[in-house]
Each structure stands twice: as structure tokens, then as C-alpha cells.
Motif scaffolding. Structure first.
Motif, PDB file in Angstrom:
ATOM      1  N   VAL A  86      -0.266 -19.401  47.887  1.00  0.00           N
ATOM      2  CA  VAL A  86       0.245 -20.737  47.561  1.00  0.00           C
ATOM      3  C   VAL A  86      -0.230 -21.769  48.584  1.00  0.00           C
ATOM      4  O   VAL A  86      -0.716 -22.855  48.222  1.00  0.00           O
ATOM      5  CB  VAL A  86       1.784 -20.731  47.492  1.00  0.00           C
ATOM      6  N   LEU A  87      -0.118 -21.441  49.858  1.00  0.00           N
ATOM      7  CA  LEU A  87      -0.470 -22.389  50.919  1.00  0.00           C
ATOM      8  C   LEU A  87      -1.973 -22.679  50.986  1.00  0.00           C
ATOM      9  O   LEU A  87      -2.383 -23.783  51.348  1.00  0.00           O
ATOM     10  CB  LEU A  87       0.014 -21.860  52.274  1.00  0.00           C
ATOM     11  N   PHE A  88      -2.780 -21.708  50.619  1.00  0.00           N
ATOM     12  CA  PHE A  88      -4.229 -21.879  50.697  1.00  0.00           C
ATOM     13  C   PHE A  88      -4.868 -22.045  49.311  1.00  0.00           C
ATOM     14  O   PHE A  88      -6.047 -21.748  49.126  1.00  0.00           O
ATOM     15  CB  PHE A  88      -4.867 -20.695  51.423  1.00  0.00           C
ATOM     16  N   SER A  89      -4.085 -22.531  48.362  1.00  0.00           N
ATOM     17  CA  SER A  89      -4.602 -22.689  46.993  1.00  0.00           C
ATOM     18  C   SER A  89      -5.780 -23.663  46.936  1.00  0.00           C
ATOM     19  O   SER A  89      -6.736 -23.452  46.179  1.00  0.00           O
ATOM     20  CB  SER A  89      -3.490 -23.159  46.060  1.00  0.00           C
ATOM     21  N   LYS A  90      -5.733 -24.723  47.717  1.00  0.00           N
ATOM     22  CA  LYS A  90      -6.834 -25.702  47.739  1.00  0.00           C
ATOM     23  C   LYS A  90      -8.119 -25.070  48.255  1.00  0.00           C
ATOM     24  O   LYS A  90      -9.215 -25.308  47.727  1.00  0.00           O
ATOM     25  CB  LYS A  90      -6.460 -26.895  48.626  1.00  0.00           C
ATOM     26  N   GLN A  91      -7.991 -24.283  49.303  1.00  0.00           N
ATOM     27  CA  GLN A  91      -9.159 -23.609  49.862  1.00  0.00           C
ATOM     28  C   GLN A  91      -9.739 -22.590  48.876  1.00  0.00           C
ATOM     29  O   GLN A  91     -10.958 -22.443  48.759  1.00  0.00           O
ATOM     30  CB  GLN A  91      -8.793 -22.911  51.178  1.00  0.00           C
ATOM     31  N   LEU A  92      -8.851 -21.884  48.169  1.00  0.00           N
ATOM     32  CA  LEU A  92      -9.303 -20.926  47.162  1.00  0.00           C
ATOM     33  C   LEU A  92     -10.054 -21.639  46.038  1.00  0.00           C
ATOM     34  O   LEU A  92     -11.052 -21.125  45.509  1.00  0.00           O
ATOM     35  CB  LEU A  92      -8.106 -20.153  46.597  1.00  0.00           C
ATOM     36  N   GLN A  93      -9.565 -22.817  45.667  1.00  0.00           N
ATOM     37  CA  GLN A  93     -10.251 -23.611  44.646  1.00  0.00           C
ATOM     38  C   GLN A  93     -11.681 -23.942  45.073  1.00  0.00           C
ATOM     39  O   GLN A  93     -12.619 -23.840  44.280  1.00  0.00           O
ATOM     40  CB  GLN A  93      -9.483 -24.908  44.380  1.00  0.00           C
ATOM     41  N   GLN A  94     -11.862 -24.305  46.336  1.00  0.00           N
ATOM     42  CA  GLN A  94     -13.188 -24.663  46.833  1.00  0.00           C
ATOM     43  C   GLN A  94     -14.111 -23.452  46.901  1.00  0.00           C
ATOM     44  O   GLN A  94     -15.283 -23.522  46.514  1.00  0.00           O
ATOM     45  CB  GLN A  94     -13.058 -25.304  48.221  1.00  0.00           C
ATOM     46  N   VAL A  95     -13.599 -22.329  47.380  1.00  0.00           N
ATOM     47  CA  VAL A  95     -14.422 -21.128  47.538  1.00  0.00           C
ATOM     48  C   VAL A  95     -14.932 -20.619  46.194  1.00  0.00           C
ATOM     49  O   VAL A  95     -16.098 -20.241  46.057  1.00  0.00           O
ATOM     50  CB  VAL A  95     -13.630 -20.015  48.263  1.00  0.00           C
ATOM     51  N   PHE A  96     -14.041 -20.634  45.181  1.00  0.00           N
ATOM     52  CA  PHE A  96     -14.400 -20.053  43.886  1.00  0.00           C
ATOM     53  C   PHE A  96     -14.775 -21.106  42.833  1.00  0.00           C
ATOM     54  O   PHE A  96     -14.925 -20.780  41.653  1.00  0.00           O
ATOM     55  CB  PHE A  96     -13.261 -19.174  43.372  1.00  0.00           C
ATOM     56  N   ASN A  97     -14.937 -22.356  43.264  1.00  0.00           N
ATOM     57  CA  ASN A  97     -15.426 -23.420  42.385  1.00  0.00           C
ATOM     58  C   ASN A  97     -14.619 -23.540  41.097  1.00  0.00           C
ATOM     59  O   ASN A  97     -15.182 -23.630  39.999  1.00  0.00           O
ATOM     60  CB  ASN A  97     -16.907 -23.181  42.034  1.00  0.00           C
ATOM     61  N   THR A  98     -13.284 -23.511  41.209  1.00  0.00           N
ATOM     62  CA  THR A  98     -12.432 -23.627  40.023  1.00  0.00           C
ATOM     63  C   THR A  98     -12.043 -25.090  39.791  1.00  0.00           C
ATOM     64  O   THR A  98     -12.144 -25.926  40.688  1.00  0.00           O
ATOM     65  CB  THR A  98     -11.156 -22.779  40.179  1.00  0.00           C
ATOM     66  N   ASN A  99     -11.569 -25.394  38.580  1.00  0.00           N
ATOM     67  CA  ASN A  99     -11.230 -26.770  38.218  1.00  0.00           C
ATOM     68  C   ASN A  99      -9.914 -27.251  38.824  1.00  0.00           C
ATOM     69  O   ASN A  99      -9.685 -28.453  38.943  1.00  0.00           O
ATOM     70  CB  ASN A  99     -11.160 -26.905  36.688  1.00  0.00           C
ATOM     71  N   THR A 100      -9.023 -26.311  39.174  1.00  0.00           N
ATOM     72  CA  THR A 100      -7.712 -26.700  39.697  1.00  0.00           C
ATOM     73  C   THR A 100      -7.213 -25.683  40.706  1.00  0.00           C
ATOM     74  O   THR A 100      -7.570 -24.497  40.655  1.00  0.00           O
ATOM     75  CB  THR A 100      -6.688 -26.826  38.547  1.00  0.00           C
ATOM     76  N   ALA A 101      -6.366 -26.157  41.617  1.00  0.00           N
ATOM     77  CA  ALA A 101      -5.723 -25.269  42.598  1.00  0.00           C
ATOM     78  C   ALA A 101      -4.374 -24.763  42.088  1.00  0.00           C
ATOM     79  O   ALA A 101      -3.830 -23.783  42.601  1.00  0.00           O
ATOM     80  CB  ALA A 101      -5.528 -26.008  43.921  1.00  0.00           C
ATOM     81  N   SER A 102      -3.838 -25.423  41.064  1.00  0.00           N
ATOM     82  CA  SER A 102      -2.501 -25.077  40.548  1.00  0.00           C
ATOM     83  C   SER A 102      -2.448 -23.649  40.021  1.00  0.00           C
ATOM     84  O   SER A 102      -1.403 -22.988  40.083  1.00  0.00           O
ATOM     85  CB  SER A 102      -2.096 -26.053  39.442  1.00  0.00           C
ATOM     86  N   MET A 103      -3.573 -23.175  39.491  1.00  0.00           N
ATOM     87  CA  MET A 103      -3.615 -21.815  38.957  1.00  0.00           C
ATOM     88  C   MET A 103      -3.291 -20.787  40.044  1.00  0.00           C
ATOM     89  O   MET A 103      -2.602 -19.793  39.784  1.00  0.00           O
ATOM     90  CB  MET A 103      -4.992 -21.514  38.350  1.00  0.00           C
ATOM     91  N   PHE A 104      -3.735 -21.033  41.270  1.00  0.00           N
ATOM     92  CA  PHE A 104      -3.454 -20.119  42.376  1.00  0.00           C
ATOM     93  C   PHE A 104      -1.999 -20.240  42.834  1.00  0.00           C
ATOM     94  O   PHE A 104      -1.379 -19.240  43.222  1.00  0.00           O
ATOM     95  CB  PHE A 104      -4.400 -20.408  43.543  1.00  0.00           C
ATOM     96  N   THR A 105      -1.444 -21.451  42.775  1.00  0.00           N
ATOM     97  CA  THR A 105      -0.047 -21.665  43.156  1.00  0.00           C
ATOM     98  C   THR A 105       0.892 -20.878  42.245  1.00  0.00           C
ATOM     99  O   THR A 105       1.793 -20.169  42.713  1.00  0.00           O
ATOM    100  CB  THR A 105       0.307 -23.158  43.088  1.00  0.00           C
ATOM    101  N   VAL A 106       0.670 -20.993  40.933  1.00  0.00           N
ATOM    102  CA  VAL A 106       1.495 -20.268  39.962  1.00  0.00           C
ATOM    103  C   VAL A 106       1.340 -18.766  40.155  1.00  0.00           C
ATOM    104  O   VAL A 106       2.317 -18.004  40.141  1.00  0.00           O
ATOM    105  CB  VAL A 106       1.112 -20.667  38.524  1.00  0.00           C
ATOM    106  N   PHE A 107       0.112 -18.329  40.367  1.00  0.00           N
ATOM    107  CA  PHE A 107      -0.156 -16.902  40.546  1.00  0.00           C
ATOM    108  C   PHE A 107       0.561 -16.365  41.784  1.00  0.00           C
ATOM    109  O   PHE A 107       1.145 -15.281  41.765  1.00  0.00           O
ATOM    110  CB  PHE A 107      -1.662 -16.671  40.672  1.00  0.00           C
ATOM    111  N   GLY A 108       0.527 -17.136  42.892  1.00  0.00           N
ATOM    112  CA  GLY A 108       1.154 -16.701  44.141  1.00  0.00           C
ATOM    113  C   GLY A 108       2.640 -16.455  44.015  1.00  0.00           C
ATOM    114  O   GLY A 108       3.195 -15.560  44.669  1.00  0.00           O
ATOM    115  N   ILE A 109       3.309 -17.218  43.156  1.00  0.00           N
ATOM    116  CA  ILE A 109       4.753 -17.061  42.958  1.00  0.00           C
ATOM    117  C   ILE A 109       5.085 -15.670  42.407  1.00  0.00           C
ATOM    118  O   ILE A 109       6.133 -15.097  42.706  1.00  0.00           O
ATOM    119  CB  ILE A 109       5.280 -18.157  42.009  1.00  0.00           C
ATOM    120  N   GLY A 110       4.166 -15.117  41.627  1.00  0.00           N
ATOM    121  CA  GLY A 110       4.430 -13.825  40.995  1.00  0.00           C
ATOM    122  C   GLY A 110       4.132 -12.611  41.856  1.00  0.00           C
ATOM    123  O   GLY A 110       4.496 -11.478  41.492  1.00  0.00           O
ATOM    124  N   VAL A 111       3.512 -12.800  43.018  1.00  0.00           N
ATOM    125  CA  VAL A 111       3.093 -11.669  43.848  1.00  0.00           C
ATOM    126  C   VAL A 111       4.262 -10.777  44.284  1.00  0.00           C
ATOM    127  O   VAL A 111       4.188  -9.547  44.149  1.00  0.00           O
ATOM    128  CB  VAL A 111       2.278 -12.150  45.070  1.00  0.00           C
TER     129      VAL A 111
END
Length: 402
Positions: A86-111
Motif C-alpha cells: 500500500v505504501l509503495f503503490s506509486k513506486q510499483l506503478q512506475q516500475v511496472f508501467n501500470t496506468n494506476t497505483a490504486s490497483m496495488f493499494t486495493v491488492f495490499g489490503i487483501g494480503v
């Protein structure tokens, strides 16, 4: 096994439908979430396997203490990993060239939910409550398939990757059903020093091995998403999903192999024949899939993903071959892991890192990425076979000396 086959077919259908609905470019982002889910499943599998093994070996007060011990650490790791995502969702977006960081935020909640689920499944697996174990997998698969399709249909104009993440999150809640009453932290006593040492040893080595699984199974998709454009990455993601049907089938046998071998080892009974039986099954199934992929690649890709993905057809049999070789070598590694022999685990780790380095240095085309994986996996299988037969020879020699 029948349930596992249905679950894998359902998960496959989920991937195929998402791929068809979104097309190669949008599917590249969805594939990153699917890959993250696979990565998470391998990490959580560490706790499932540990729970399964010591559900067999411990009983009475030792079992209650173990459950309290493993549950606390599982939840702690789940919360920490979830927060990191969740905290590094923006960085994950940049590394994997995705359109949004929100997808990682939602995913992190389910871990954390996924990690709790792994302990639940480990109890069912170790105690051979396969019906309940099957229900947890069915609940996860069916809810993710139906909810994701519903979300994509109703909110068609919204960011598709976020909808995929929401579908995954909801399915994790369903995966907790049925919930085992043995999951509790009520025990006031800690594990004995002896039991704690053996649990920690197995936990660390299993975690190491699962990390190698993450590297070998998912590094290629993540690296391709980093090095190639979205269209190429989407094509490769579809290739990986088709080729990995071998691994999904092999996992059905591994789920049955581990508790069977642990029980036989505990009772002092031979178990080499169990391994060879499962290796034989997987080899035959793998060979059939590779042959079909070689003879009818265009037909397979067209039926599964559609004409938009036809460009990947020539690589299908090659990727299926790499996955098949890995699936066979993987059975050997899990076998030795279940009887506390860890050299094959280290071997797998070394070859996993080798695969990553090969892709980093050789990625001028998608075909080159596949070829280097074949080389790494063939080498892995050869070394695993040499270790297996070498270990068998040493055992026989000791028996003859006696």
C-alpha cells in the motif's frame, strides 16, 4: 484431485475471459495483478506447508502451542507485507508501467486475509480433510470469477485493473470458508525449545524454496512487463498463462504427495515409489500438452485468447516445454523438502537466480526470453535427477554395508 482440476480450470477460465475482454494492452496491467496474486500464493504456501506438516507430527498440547505460534507470525507478516504494498503503490506503478497505483493499494489490503487463509488450508491439508480443503479453493475461484466478470460488465468504463483488484480482494474473504476452529491464539504456552527449532528450520527452508518458486514462476512476466511495451507484455502474459497449465496440473499431485510422504517417513515406511508414481503422471501429462502445443499452436491460442493474441502462437510449445521441465523437477524438490533434505531447495534457488540473470542479459525478443528459460529449467532437472539417484545409491550402499 478432481476438485483441484475444477479449480484450476476455473482460474484458467478467469484468466482467459479477462484476457479476451480487455485485449493485449489492458491485459498487461491485469496480468501484473494476477502475477502478484501468484507471488502472494507462493509466500503464503510456506505457512500452509509448515502448518500441514506439523498438523501431522504434533498432537495434544504441542499442537495447540504450535497453532498459536504459527498464526501470530503468519498474521504479522501478512500485515507488514500488505502495508508495504500500500505504501509503495506509486513506486510499483512506475516500475511496472501500470496506468494506476490504486490497483496495488486495493491488492495490499487483501494480503493479511490471504495469509490467514493459508493456515486454514494447511490444517485441512495436514489432517487430510480434503473435502473442506476443496471447498476453500472452490469458494475462492468461483467468487473471483463471478464477481470480477460482474464488475467488468457493470463498470465497463472504469479502470479495469482496479476492478480486477477488487474482485481479488472479495474472493479472498470467501476463501476463508469453511473456517477451522483450531485456528486460535488462546494457548498461553510457547512451543518447547526443541519443537520451536525444528519448526523454524523447516519454515526458513520452505520460505527459501517458495521464494525460488516465485523467481522461476513469475520473474519472466515481471521482467517482460519492465523491458517490453504493453502490447508485447500482454502477448507474453497470455503465453505464460497457456503454458503454465502444466504447472497447475502438477500442483494437484504435490498437494497429495506431501502429507503422504510425511506420514510414511514418520512410520518408517519406504516412499520412493510414491514419488516415482507422481513423476510418471506429470511427465505423461506434460508430454501431451507440449505435443498439442507444437502441432496446433494457432488453434490453441485462437480458442483460448482469440485472434488478437495469434502472434504468440509460434512460442507456445517452447514455453510449455520450459514449464513442463520445471514442473517435473519441482516434484523432486517438494519430495526432498518433505523428508528434510534441503540440497535440492538450494539448487532450485541457484537456478532461479540464474534464470533471472539470463533474462536480464538476453531479452532482445520474446523468443529469446523463452529460450533462456528452457536452458535454465533443463539444467535444473538434470541436477535434481543426479541428486535423486545419487541419494538412492548412497542409501542402498549403506544398507548393503549393514
Amino acid at each position: 484431485m478432481l476438485s483441484a482440476l475444477i479449480v484450476n480450470a476455473g482460474n484458467y477460465l478467469y484468466n482467459l475471459l479477462v484476457g479476451r475482454i480487455l485485449g493485449p494492452s489492458k491485459f498487461a496491467d491485469a496480468a501484473i495483478l494476477i502475477t502478484f496474486l501468484l507471488v502472494l500464493s507462493f509466500i503464503a504456501m510456506t505457512f500452509q506447508l509448515v502448518t500441514a506438516k506439523y498438523t501431522v507430527l504434533f498432537d495434544g498440547e504441542a499442537y495447540k502451542n504450535f497453532m498459536s505460534y504459527i498464526l501470530k507470525r503468519t498474521l504479522l507478516l501478512g500485515v507488514v507485507l500488505g502495508l508495504i504494498i500500500v505504501l509503495f503503490s506509486k513506486q510499483l506503478q512506475q516500475v511496472f508501467n501500470t496506468n494506476t497505483a490504486s490497483m496495488f493499494t486495493v491488492f495490499g489490503i487483501g494480503v493479511p486475509i490471504y495469509f490467514l487463509m493459508s493456515v486454514n488450508r494447511g490444517i485441512f491439508q495436514g489432517s487430510k480433510q480434503f473435502t473442506k480443503l476443496a471447498i476453500t479453493y472452490q469458494a475462492e475461484m468461483l467468487s473471483r470469477l463471478l464477481i470480477t466478470l460482474l464488475l467488468l460488465y457493470v463498470f465497463v468504463k472504469n479502470e479495469s485493473s482496479v476492478l480486477i483488484a477488487i474482485g481479488i480482494l472479495i474472493s479472498l474473504v470467501f476463501s476463508l470458508l469453511p473456517f477451522n476452529k483450531d485456528i486460535t491464539v488462546q494457548s498461553q504456552n510457547d512451543l518447547s525449545k526443541k519443537n520451536k527449532n525444528i519448526v523454524i528450520k523447516f519454515l526458513i527452508l520452505t520460505a527459501f524454496y517458495e521464494c525460488t518458486q516465485i523467481i522461476i514462476n513469475n520473474s519472466d512476466i515481471l521482467l517482460v512487463k519492465h523491458y517490453f511495451d504493453n502490447y508485447q507484455a500482454g502477448l507474453y502474459a497470455s503465453l505464460a498463462l497457456i503454458g503454465r497449465v502444466v504447472y497447475f496440473i502438477a500442483w494437484m499431485f504435490v498437494m497429495l504427495l506431501l502429507p503422504t510422504v510425511v506420514n510414511k517417513e514418520k512410520e518408517g515406511l519406504p516412499h520412493r515409489n510414491v514419488l516415482l508414481k507422481y513423476v510418471g503422471y506429470i511427465t505423461v501429462l506434460s508430454a501431451c500438452i507440449v505435443v498439442v502445443s507444437y502441432l496446433f499452436p494457432v488453434f490453441v491460442v485462437n480458442v483460448l485468447f482469440g485472434e488478437a493474441y495469434i502472434a504468440i502462437a509460434p512460442l507456445l510449445w517452447k514455453y510449455a516445454l520450459a514449464t513442463s521441465v520445471f514442473a517435473i523437477s519441482n516434484v523432486f524438490a517438494y519430495y526432498f523438502l518433505s523428508i528434510d533434505k534441503y540440497i535440492p531447495v538450494i539448487i532450485t534457488g541457484i537456478l532461479g537466480i540464474t534464470q533471472v540473470l539470463l533474462i536480464v542479459y538476453f531479452h532482445t525478443s520474446l523468443e529469446e526470453v523463452v529460450i533462456v528459460q528452457i536452458i535454465a529449467m533443463v539444467l535444473l532437472l538434470v541436477i535434481q535427477l543426479l541428486f535423486f539417484y545419487g541419494n538412492t545409491f548412497i542409501k542402498r550402499k549403506k544398507l548393503n554395508d549393514i
